[in-house]
Scaffold this active site. Sequence first.
Site, PDB file in Angstrom:
ATOM      1  N   PHE A 133       0.850  -1.199   0.000  1.00  0.00           N
ATOM      2  CA  PHE A 133       0.000   0.000   0.000  1.00  0.00           C
ATOM      3  C   PHE A 133       0.888   1.253   0.000  1.00  0.00           C
ATOM      4  O   PHE A 133       1.914   1.279   0.664  1.00  0.00           O
ATOM      5  CB  PHE A 133      -0.897  -0.039   1.238  1.00  0.00           C
ATOM      6  N   ASP A 210       0.789  -5.481   8.101  1.00  0.00           N
ATOM      7  CA  ASP A 210      -0.293  -4.540   7.865  1.00  0.00           C
ATOM      8  C   ASP A 210      -1.561  -5.370   7.640  1.00  0.00           C
ATOM      9  O   ASP A 210      -1.663  -6.107   6.647  1.00  0.00           O
ATOM     10  CB  ASP A 210       0.021  -3.665   6.642  1.00  0.00           C
ATOM     11  N   TYR A 235     -11.763   1.233   9.840  1.00  0.00           N
ATOM     12  CA  TYR A 235     -12.897   1.781   9.071  1.00  0.00           C
ATOM     13  C   TYR A 235     -13.246   0.921   7.855  1.00  0.00           C
ATOM     14  O   TYR A 235     -14.155   1.224   7.118  1.00  0.00           O
ATOM     15  CB  TYR A 235     -12.626   3.226   8.626  1.00  0.00           C
ATOM     16  N   LYS A 236     -12.496  -0.171   7.645  1.00  0.00           N
ATOM     17  CA  LYS A 236     -12.788  -1.070   6.520  1.00  0.00           C
ATOM     18  C   LYS A 236     -13.760  -2.150   6.995  1.00  0.00           C
ATOM     19  O   LYS A 236     -14.922  -1.865   7.204  1.00  0.00           O
ATOM     20  CB  LYS A 236     -11.468  -1.599   5.965  1.00  0.00           C
ATOM     21  N   ARG A 384     -12.401  -2.919  -8.503  1.00  0.00           N
ATOM     22  CA  ARG A 384     -12.223  -3.628  -7.242  1.00  0.00           C
ATOM     23  C   ARG A 384     -13.569  -3.789  -6.552  1.00  0.00           C
ATOM     24  O   ARG A 384     -14.265  -2.816  -6.294  1.00  0.00           O
ATOM     25  CB  ARG A 384     -11.253  -2.832  -6.373  1.00  0.00           C
TER      26      ARG A 384
HETATM   27  C1  PLP Z   1      -6.404   1.351   3.829  1.00  0.00           C
HETATM   28  C2  PLP Z   1      -4.997   0.980   4.079  1.00  0.00           C
HETATM   29  C3  PLP Z   1      -4.128   1.857   4.764  1.00  0.00           C
HETATM   30  C4  PLP Z   1      -4.613   3.229   5.159  1.00  0.00           C
HETATM   31  O1  PLP Z   1      -3.855   3.918   6.090  1.00  0.00           O
HETATM   32  P1  PLP Z   1      -4.466   5.239   6.741  1.00  0.00           P
HETATM   33  O2  PLP Z   1      -3.408   5.774   7.600  1.00  0.00           O
HETATM   34  O3  PLP Z   1      -5.723   4.842   7.458  1.00  0.00           O
HETATM   35  O4  PLP Z   1      -4.833   6.179   5.640  1.00  0.00           O
HETATM   36  C5  PLP Z   1      -2.839   1.414   5.016  1.00  0.00           C
HETATM   37  N1  PLP Z   1      -2.426   0.195   4.605  1.00  0.00           N
HETATM   38  C6  PLP Z   1      -3.236  -0.661   3.935  1.00  0.00           C
HETATM   39  C7  PLP Z   1      -2.742  -2.001   3.505  1.00  0.00           C
HETATM   40  C8  PLP Z   1      -4.535  -0.281   3.640  1.00  0.00           C
HETATM   41  O5  PLP Z   1      -5.343  -1.107   2.966  1.00  0.00           O
END
Ligand code: PLP
Length: 419
Positions: A133, A210, A235-236, A384
Amino acid sequence: MTLDPLLAYARRMDRADGLAHYRKRFEGVASEVVYFDGNSLGRPPVAAIERMQRFMTDDWGGRLIRGWDEAWLQLPTEIGDRIGRAVIEAKAGQTVIGDSTTVLLYKLARAAVDAQVARDPDRREIVLDTDNFPTDRYVLEGIARERGLRVRWIEVELTSGVTPEQLAEVAGPQTALVVLSHVAYRSAYLADAPELTRIAHDAGALILWDLCHSAGSVPIKADAWGFDLAVGCTYKYLNGGPGSPAFAYVRDDLQRVLEQPIQGWFGTADQFGMGPAYQPVPGIRRYLSGTSPIVAMLPMEETLAMIEEAGIAALRAKSVALTQFAIELAEAWLAPLGVTLASPGDPAERGGHVTLHHDAMREVTARLWQRDVIPDYRDPGGLRIGLSPLSTSFEEVHRGFTATVEVLRGILAERAGLG
Ligand SMILES: *Cc1c(COP(=O)(O)O)cnc(C)c1O
Protein backbone atom coordinates in the site's frame (compact mmCIF):
# COMPACT_ATOMS: atom_id res chain seq x y z
CA MET A 1 -39.45 -15.91 -18.89
CA THR A 2 -37.50 -18.28 -16.69
CA LEU A 3 -35.52 -17.00 -13.77
CA ASP A 4 -31.80 -16.49 -14.40
CA PRO A 5 -30.24 -19.57 -12.71
CA LEU A 6 -27.53 -17.35 -11.17
CA LEU A 7 -30.24 -15.18 -9.57
CA ALA A 8 -31.98 -18.30 -8.30
CA TYR A 9 -28.63 -19.41 -6.88
CA ALA A 10 -28.10 -16.00 -5.18
CA ARG A 11 -31.52 -16.20 -3.54
CA ARG A 12 -30.89 -19.76 -2.37
CA MET A 13 -27.53 -18.70 -0.91
CA ASP A 14 -29.18 -15.79 0.93
CA ARG A 15 -31.84 -18.10 2.39
CA ALA A 16 -29.19 -20.56 3.57
CA ASP A 17 -26.82 -17.86 4.89
CA GLY A 18 -26.47 -18.06 8.67
CA LEU A 19 -25.14 -14.49 8.74
CA ALA A 20 -27.90 -12.99 6.55
CA HIS A 21 -29.67 -11.36 9.51
CA TYR A 22 -26.64 -9.13 10.20
CA ARG A 23 -27.27 -7.22 6.99
CA LYS A 24 -30.29 -5.53 8.57
CA ARG A 25 -28.06 -4.22 11.33
CA PHE A 26 -26.37 -1.80 8.89
CA GLU A 27 -27.71 1.58 7.83
CA GLY A 28 -28.76 2.01 4.20
CA VAL A 29 -29.31 -1.61 3.18
CA ALA A 30 -33.03 -1.06 2.50
CA SER A 31 -32.16 1.14 -0.50
CA GLU A 32 -31.32 -0.19 -3.96
CA VAL A 33 -27.68 0.92 -3.63
CA VAL A 34 -25.21 -1.90 -4.32
CA TYR A 35 -22.21 -1.47 -2.08
CA PHE A 36 -19.00 -3.07 -3.30
CA ASP A 37 -16.59 -0.94 -1.27
CA GLY A 38 -16.93 -2.24 2.27
CA ASN A 39 -13.20 -3.04 2.11
CA SER A 40 -12.48 0.71 1.83
CA LEU A 41 -15.18 2.14 4.09
CA GLY A 42 -17.62 -0.22 5.77
CA ARG A 43 -21.31 0.66 6.11
CA PRO A 44 -22.41 2.23 9.42
CA PRO A 45 -23.86 -0.16 12.03
CA VAL A 46 -27.38 0.99 12.95
CA ALA A 47 -26.65 0.56 16.66
CA ALA A 48 -23.81 3.08 16.35
CA ILE A 49 -26.28 5.87 15.54
CA GLU A 50 -28.04 5.57 18.88
CA ARG A 51 -24.72 4.96 20.63
CA MET A 52 -23.28 8.19 19.24
CA GLN A 53 -26.38 10.13 20.30
CA ARG A 54 -26.21 8.71 23.79
CA PHE A 55 -22.53 9.55 23.93
CA MET A 56 -23.24 13.17 22.99
CA THR A 57 -26.03 13.69 25.50
CA ASP A 58 -25.11 11.46 28.45
CA ASP A 59 -21.37 10.82 28.31
CA TRP A 60 -19.93 13.99 26.85
CA GLY A 61 -22.82 16.33 27.70
CA GLY A 62 -23.52 14.83 31.11
CA ARG A 63 -20.16 13.76 32.43
CA LEU A 64 -18.00 16.42 30.74
CA ILE A 65 -14.30 16.20 31.72
CA ARG A 66 -15.14 13.48 34.31
CA GLY A 67 -15.66 11.15 31.33
CA TRP A 68 -11.91 10.71 30.95
CA ASP A 69 -11.41 9.20 34.41
CA GLU A 70 -14.69 7.34 34.39
CA ALA A 71 -14.27 5.60 31.04
CA TRP A 72 -12.44 7.21 28.16
CA LEU A 73 -8.83 6.77 29.33
CA GLN A 74 -9.34 3.01 29.31
CA LEU A 75 -11.05 2.79 25.91
CA PRO A 76 -7.88 2.46 23.76
CA THR A 77 -6.80 -0.67 25.63
CA GLU A 78 -10.33 -1.97 26.26
CA ILE A 79 -11.24 -1.86 22.57
CA GLY A 80 -7.72 -3.00 21.69
CA ASP A 81 -8.17 -6.13 23.82
CA ARG A 82 -11.55 -6.73 22.19
CA ILE A 83 -9.90 -6.62 18.76
CA GLY A 84 -7.21 -8.90 20.16
CA ARG A 85 -9.82 -11.46 21.25
CA ALA A 86 -12.34 -11.29 18.42
CA VAL A 87 -10.30 -10.32 15.36
CA ILE A 88 -6.56 -11.11 15.61
CA GLU A 89 -6.32 -13.82 18.31
CA ALA A 90 -3.95 -11.92 20.55
CA LYS A 91 -4.06 -12.27 24.30
CA ALA A 92 -4.82 -9.16 26.36
CA GLY A 93 -2.33 -6.35 26.79
CA GLN A 94 -0.85 -6.39 23.29
CA THR A 95 -3.35 -4.42 21.19
CA VAL A 96 -4.26 -0.75 21.47
CA ILE A 97 -6.30 1.78 19.50
CA GLY A 98 -4.03 4.65 18.58
CA ASP A 99 -3.60 7.04 15.68
CA SER A 100 -4.13 6.45 11.96
CA THR A 101 -2.58 3.34 10.40
CA THR A 102 0.02 5.58 8.76
CA VAL A 103 1.16 7.10 12.06
CA LEU A 104 1.14 3.75 13.87
CA LEU A 105 3.19 2.23 11.04
CA TYR A 106 5.72 4.99 11.53
CA LYS A 107 5.89 4.58 15.28
CA LEU A 108 6.24 0.79 15.27
CA ALA A 109 8.60 0.60 12.30
CA ARG A 110 10.86 3.32 13.73
CA ALA A 111 10.88 1.55 17.11
CA ALA A 112 11.74 -1.75 15.41
CA VAL A 113 14.61 -0.57 13.21
CA ASP A 114 16.15 1.45 16.04
CA ALA A 115 16.14 -1.58 18.34
CA GLN A 116 17.59 -3.80 15.60
CA VAL A 117 20.39 -1.41 14.67
CA ALA A 118 21.25 -0.92 18.36
CA ARG A 119 21.56 -4.71 18.73
CA ASP A 120 23.44 -5.25 15.46
CA PRO A 121 24.74 -2.24 13.48
CA ASP A 122 24.96 -4.37 10.30
CA ARG A 123 21.20 -4.78 10.09
CA ARG A 124 20.55 -1.86 7.79
CA GLU A 125 17.84 -3.12 5.43
CA ILE A 126 14.06 -2.82 5.45
CA VAL A 127 12.31 -5.34 3.19
CA LEU A 128 9.16 -4.19 1.43
CA ASP A 129 7.28 -5.15 -1.73
CA THR A 130 6.76 -2.82 -4.68
CA ASP A 131 2.99 -3.27 -4.56
CA ASN A 132 2.55 -2.69 -0.85
CA PHE A 133 0.00 0.00 0.00
CA PRO A 134 1.35 3.48 -0.87
CA THR A 135 1.41 4.75 2.70
CA ASP A 136 3.50 1.74 3.79
CA ARG A 137 6.03 2.39 1.02
CA TYR A 138 6.19 6.12 1.71
CA VAL A 139 6.50 5.79 5.50
CA LEU A 140 9.23 3.15 5.29
CA GLU A 141 11.16 5.09 2.67
CA GLY A 142 11.00 8.09 4.98
CA ILE A 143 12.28 6.07 7.92
CA ALA A 144 15.10 4.64 5.79
CA ARG A 145 16.16 8.16 4.82
CA GLU A 146 15.86 9.44 8.38
CA ARG A 147 17.95 6.60 9.87
CA GLY A 148 20.41 6.04 7.00
CA LEU A 149 19.01 2.59 6.11
CA ARG A 150 18.24 0.91 2.76
CA VAL A 151 14.94 -0.36 1.42
CA ARG A 152 15.22 -3.75 -0.25
CA TRP A 153 12.32 -4.08 -2.69
CA ILE A 154 10.61 -7.35 -3.59
CA GLU A 155 9.05 -7.05 -7.06
CA VAL A 156 5.61 -8.62 -7.16
CA GLU A 157 3.08 -9.41 -9.86
CA LEU A 158 0.09 -7.06 -9.74
CA THR A 159 -2.29 -10.02 -9.59
CA SER A 160 -0.63 -11.71 -6.61
CA GLY A 161 1.76 -10.83 -3.75
CA VAL A 162 4.87 -11.77 -1.77
CA THR A 163 5.63 -15.51 -1.68
CA PRO A 164 7.77 -17.33 0.93
CA GLU A 165 10.38 -18.07 -1.78
CA GLN A 166 10.71 -14.37 -2.58
CA LEU A 167 11.16 -13.37 1.05
CA ALA A 168 13.65 -16.19 1.69
CA GLU A 169 15.74 -14.87 -1.18
CA VAL A 170 16.18 -11.36 0.23
CA ALA A 171 16.04 -11.83 4.02
CA GLY A 172 19.40 -12.28 5.71
CA PRO A 173 21.83 -11.01 8.35
CA GLN A 174 21.47 -7.49 6.90
CA THR A 175 17.67 -7.39 7.41
CA ALA A 176 16.36 -5.24 10.25
CA LEU A 177 12.65 -5.27 9.46
CA VAL A 178 10.19 -6.82 7.01
CA VAL A 179 6.90 -4.98 6.33
CA LEU A 180 4.15 -6.86 4.49
CA SER A 181 0.40 -6.63 3.93
CA HIS A 182 -1.57 -9.70 4.97
CA VAL A 183 -4.09 -9.12 2.16
CA ALA A 184 -2.82 -7.08 -0.82
CA TYR A 185 -5.05 -4.02 -1.32
CA ARG A 186 -5.02 -4.35 -5.11
CA SER A 187 -5.10 -8.07 -5.92
CA ALA A 188 -6.55 -9.42 -2.62
CA TYR A 189 -3.62 -11.88 -2.50
CA LEU A 190 -3.65 -13.51 0.95
CA ALA A 191 -0.07 -13.88 2.15
CA ASP A 192 1.09 -16.98 4.00
CA ALA A 193 1.59 -15.03 7.23
CA PRO A 194 2.84 -17.86 9.49
CA GLU A 195 5.42 -19.00 6.93
CA LEU A 196 6.60 -15.47 6.04
CA THR A 197 6.90 -14.65 9.75
CA ARG A 198 9.01 -17.77 10.29
CA ILE A 199 11.30 -16.83 7.38
CA ALA A 200 11.80 -13.29 8.75
CA HIS A 201 12.62 -14.70 12.19
CA ASP A 202 15.04 -17.28 10.79
CA ALA A 203 16.94 -14.34 9.27
CA GLY A 204 16.96 -12.56 12.66
CA ALA A 205 14.63 -9.85 11.39
CA LEU A 206 11.50 -8.40 12.94
CA ILE A 207 8.27 -8.41 10.92
CA LEU A 208 5.48 -5.82 10.91
CA TRP A 209 2.16 -6.96 9.43
CA ASP A 210 -0.29 -4.54 7.86
CA LEU A 211 -3.70 -6.09 8.57
CA CYS A 212 -5.86 -3.31 7.05
CA HIS A 213 -7.38 -5.50 4.38
CA SER A 214 -7.65 -8.67 6.44
CA ALA A 215 -8.89 -7.59 9.89
CA GLY A 216 -12.55 -8.55 10.08
CA SER A 217 -12.67 -10.78 7.02
CA VAL A 218 -9.81 -13.27 7.25
CA PRO A 219 -8.73 -15.32 10.30
CA ILE A 220 -5.57 -13.94 11.95
CA LYS A 221 -3.66 -15.66 14.75
CA ALA A 222 -1.20 -12.97 15.86
CA ASP A 223 0.11 -14.92 18.88
CA ALA A 224 0.14 -18.40 17.36
CA TRP A 225 1.82 -17.20 14.16
CA GLY A 226 4.52 -15.42 16.18
CA PHE A 227 3.84 -11.86 15.01
CA ASP A 228 6.18 -9.19 16.34
CA LEU A 229 4.20 -6.13 15.30
CA ALA A 230 1.02 -5.36 13.41
CA VAL A 231 -1.21 -2.44 12.51
CA GLY A 232 -4.69 -2.42 11.02
CA CYS A 233 -7.50 -0.13 9.92
CA THR A 234 -10.84 -0.07 11.70
CA TYR A 235 -12.90 1.78 9.07
CA LYS A 236 -12.79 -1.07 6.52
CA TYR A 237 -14.20 -4.45 7.60
CA LEU A 238 -14.64 -3.17 11.18
CA ASN A 239 -17.06 -0.40 10.09
CA GLY A 240 -15.56 2.25 12.39
CA GLY A 241 -16.46 5.17 10.10
CA PRO A 242 -14.33 7.53 8.01
CA GLY A 243 -11.04 8.20 9.78
CA SER A 244 -11.71 5.93 12.77
CA PRO A 245 -8.38 5.27 14.53
CA ALA A 246 -6.28 2.20 13.76
CA PHE A 247 -5.05 -0.55 16.09
CA ALA A 248 -1.49 -1.58 16.86
CA TYR A 249 -0.26 -4.95 18.11
CA VAL A 250 3.11 -5.26 19.85
CA ARG A 251 4.00 -8.71 21.21
CA ASP A 252 4.31 -8.43 24.98
CA ASP A 253 8.03 -9.29 25.33
CA LEU A 254 8.90 -6.62 22.73
CA GLN A 255 7.11 -3.91 24.69
CA ARG A 256 10.06 -3.77 27.09
CA VAL A 257 12.49 -3.26 24.21
CA LEU A 258 10.79 -1.14 21.56
CA GLU A 259 10.82 2.60 22.21
CA GLN A 260 8.39 4.54 20.09
CA PRO A 261 9.49 7.87 18.59
CA ILE A 262 6.49 10.10 19.34
CA GLN A 263 6.85 10.53 23.07
CA GLY A 264 3.59 12.02 24.22
CA TRP A 265 1.88 12.34 27.57
CA PHE A 266 -0.77 9.67 26.83
CA GLY A 267 1.97 7.04 26.87
CA THR A 268 3.52 7.98 30.20
CA ALA A 269 3.52 6.23 33.55
CA ASP A 270 2.08 9.16 35.47
CA GLN A 271 0.10 11.12 32.91
CA PHE A 272 -1.37 13.63 35.35
CA GLY A 273 1.82 13.92 37.40
CA MET A 274 2.99 16.05 34.46
CA GLY A 275 6.61 15.61 35.50
CA PRO A 276 9.73 17.11 33.91
CA ALA A 277 10.75 14.11 31.79
CA TYR A 278 9.06 11.51 29.55
CA GLN A 279 8.70 8.25 31.44
CA PRO A 280 6.88 5.59 29.37
CA VAL A 281 4.23 3.49 31.07
CA PRO A 282 5.05 -0.24 30.92
CA GLY A 283 2.90 -2.20 28.49
CA ILE A 284 1.00 -1.50 25.29
CA ARG A 285 -0.12 1.99 26.41
CA ARG A 286 3.40 3.27 25.83
CA TYR A 287 2.64 3.29 22.09
CA LEU A 288 0.02 6.02 22.60
CA SER A 289 1.11 9.61 22.02
CA GLY A 290 -1.54 12.33 22.30
CA THR A 291 -5.19 12.61 23.32
CA SER A 292 -7.12 9.57 22.09
CA PRO A 293 -9.83 10.17 19.43
CA ILE A 294 -12.63 8.85 21.64
CA VAL A 295 -15.58 9.95 19.47
CA ALA A 296 -14.19 8.08 16.48
CA MET A 297 -13.64 4.87 18.49
CA LEU A 298 -17.28 4.25 19.32
CA PRO A 299 -18.92 2.91 16.12
CA MET A 300 -16.46 0.03 15.69
CA GLU A 301 -17.58 -1.43 19.00
CA GLU A 302 -20.94 -2.30 17.43
CA THR A 303 -19.19 -4.32 14.70
CA LEU A 304 -16.93 -5.97 17.25
CA ALA A 305 -20.06 -7.11 19.11
CA MET A 306 -21.35 -8.73 15.91
CA ILE A 307 -17.99 -10.40 15.20
CA GLU A 308 -17.79 -11.68 18.80
CA GLU A 309 -21.22 -13.22 18.30
CA ALA A 310 -20.71 -14.67 14.80
CA GLY A 311 -17.01 -15.57 14.94
CA ILE A 312 -14.37 -14.86 12.29
CA ALA A 313 -14.58 -18.42 10.92
CA ALA A 314 -18.20 -17.87 9.86
CA LEU A 315 -17.33 -14.48 8.36
CA ARG A 316 -14.50 -16.02 6.37
CA ALA A 317 -16.73 -18.85 5.09
CA LYS A 318 -19.29 -16.33 3.84
CA SER A 319 -16.57 -14.09 2.43
CA VAL A 320 -15.17 -17.00 0.38
CA ALA A 321 -18.66 -17.86 -0.89
CA LEU A 322 -19.24 -14.20 -1.88
CA THR A 323 -15.95 -13.84 -3.77
CA GLN A 324 -16.50 -17.24 -5.44
CA PHE A 325 -19.93 -16.10 -6.60
CA ALA A 326 -18.49 -12.81 -7.91
CA ILE A 327 -15.87 -14.73 -9.88
CA GLU A 328 -18.53 -17.07 -11.26
CA LEU A 329 -20.61 -14.09 -12.44
CA ALA A 330 -17.51 -12.46 -13.94
CA GLU A 331 -16.64 -15.63 -15.83
CA ALA A 332 -20.18 -16.08 -17.14
CA TRP A 333 -20.93 -12.48 -18.11
CA LEU A 334 -17.76 -10.38 -18.25
CA ALA A 335 -15.06 -12.74 -19.55
CA PRO A 336 -16.77 -12.83 -22.99
CA LEU A 337 -16.32 -9.02 -23.07
CA GLY A 338 -12.57 -9.31 -22.42
CA VAL A 339 -12.54 -8.97 -18.62
CA THR A 340 -9.88 -10.98 -16.77
CA LEU A 341 -9.47 -11.91 -13.11
CA ALA A 342 -6.71 -9.87 -11.43
CA SER A 343 -7.00 -11.71 -8.10
CA PRO A 344 -5.93 -15.24 -7.13
CA GLY A 345 -8.40 -17.85 -8.41
CA ASP A 346 -7.77 -20.12 -5.41
CA PRO A 347 -9.86 -18.92 -2.45
CA ALA A 348 -7.13 -20.10 -0.05
CA GLU A 349 -4.92 -17.37 -1.56
CA ARG A 350 -7.57 -14.64 -1.69
CA GLY A 351 -8.93 -12.16 0.86
CA GLY A 352 -12.35 -10.49 0.91
CA HIS A 353 -12.33 -8.66 -2.40
CA VAL A 354 -11.98 -9.43 -6.09
CA THR A 355 -10.30 -7.30 -8.75
CA LEU A 356 -11.36 -7.56 -12.39
CA HIS A 357 -9.28 -6.16 -15.20
CA HIS A 358 -10.31 -4.39 -18.41
CA ASP A 359 -8.97 -1.20 -19.95
CA ALA A 360 -12.47 0.35 -19.71
CA MET A 361 -12.82 -0.10 -15.94
CA ARG A 362 -12.18 3.54 -14.99
CA GLU A 363 -15.16 4.56 -17.12
CA VAL A 364 -17.17 1.54 -15.96
CA THR A 365 -16.65 2.58 -12.33
CA ALA A 366 -17.71 6.19 -12.99
CA ARG A 367 -20.92 5.08 -14.72
CA LEU A 368 -21.70 2.49 -12.05
CA TRP A 369 -21.49 5.17 -9.33
CA GLN A 370 -24.10 7.20 -11.25
CA ARG A 371 -26.34 4.12 -11.11
CA ASP A 372 -25.83 3.65 -7.34
CA VAL A 373 -23.57 0.64 -7.81
CA ILE A 374 -20.41 1.41 -5.84
CA PRO A 375 -17.21 -0.56 -6.45
CA ASP A 376 -13.88 1.29 -6.76
CA TYR A 377 -11.20 1.66 -9.36
CA ARG A 378 -7.50 0.95 -8.96
CA ASP A 379 -4.92 1.45 -11.67
CA PRO A 380 -4.14 -0.21 -13.99
CA GLY A 381 -7.62 -1.08 -15.27
CA GLY A 382 -8.80 -2.70 -12.04
CA LEU A 383 -12.44 -2.79 -10.93
CA ARG A 384 -12.22 -3.63 -7.24
CA ILE A 385 -15.21 -5.36 -5.70
CA GLY A 386 -15.19 -5.50 -1.91
CA LEU A 387 -17.70 -7.87 -0.35
CA SER A 388 -18.03 -7.21 3.37
CA PRO A 389 -19.41 -10.48 4.77
CA LEU A 390 -21.65 -9.04 7.51
CA SER A 391 -23.43 -6.52 5.30
CA THR A 392 -23.42 -7.93 1.73
CA SER A 393 -26.07 -10.25 0.31
CA PHE A 394 -25.66 -12.60 -2.63
CA GLU A 395 -28.57 -10.94 -4.40
CA GLU A 396 -26.79 -7.60 -4.01
CA VAL A 397 -23.76 -9.12 -5.76
CA HIS A 398 -25.99 -10.36 -8.58
CA ARG A 399 -27.59 -6.90 -8.92
CA GLY A 400 -24.18 -5.25 -9.09
CA PHE A 401 -22.92 -7.58 -11.80
CA THR A 402 -26.12 -7.12 -13.81
CA ALA A 403 -25.40 -3.39 -13.88
CA THR A 404 -21.69 -3.91 -14.60
CA VAL A 405 -22.29 -6.03 -17.67
CA GLU A 406 -24.83 -3.50 -19.03
CA VAL A 407 -22.43 -0.60 -18.49
CA LEU A 408 -19.45 -2.38 -20.03
CA ARG A 409 -21.53 -3.49 -23.03
CA GLY A 410 -22.63 0.12 -23.52
CA ILE A 411 -19.04 1.42 -23.44
CA LEU A 412 -17.85 -1.25 -25.86
CA ALA A 413 -20.75 -0.49 -28.23
CA GLU A 414 -19.87 3.23 -28.15
CA ARG A 415 -16.24 2.41 -28.87
CA ALA A 416 -17.24 0.16 -31.79
CA GLY A 417 -19.48 2.94 -33.13
CA LEU A 418 -16.58 5.40 -32.99
CA GLY A 419 -14.29 2.91 -34.74
C1 PLP B 1 -6.40 1.35 3.83
C2 PLP B 1 -5.00 0.98 4.08
C3 PLP B 1 -4.13 1.86 4.76
C4 PLP B 1 -4.61 3.23 5.16
O1 PLP B 1 -3.85 3.92 6.09
P1 PLP B 1 -4.47 5.24 6.74
O2 PLP B 1 -3.41 5.77 7.60
O3 PLP B 1 -5.72 4.84 7.46
O4 PLP B 1 -4.83 6.18 5.64
C5 PLP B 1 -2.84 1.41 5.02
N1 PLP B 1 -2.43 0.20 4.60
C6 PLP B 1 -3.24 -0.66 3.93
C7 PLP B 1 -2.74 -2.00 3.51
C8 PLP B 1 -4.54 -0.28 3.64
O5 PLP B 1 -5.34 -1.11 2.97
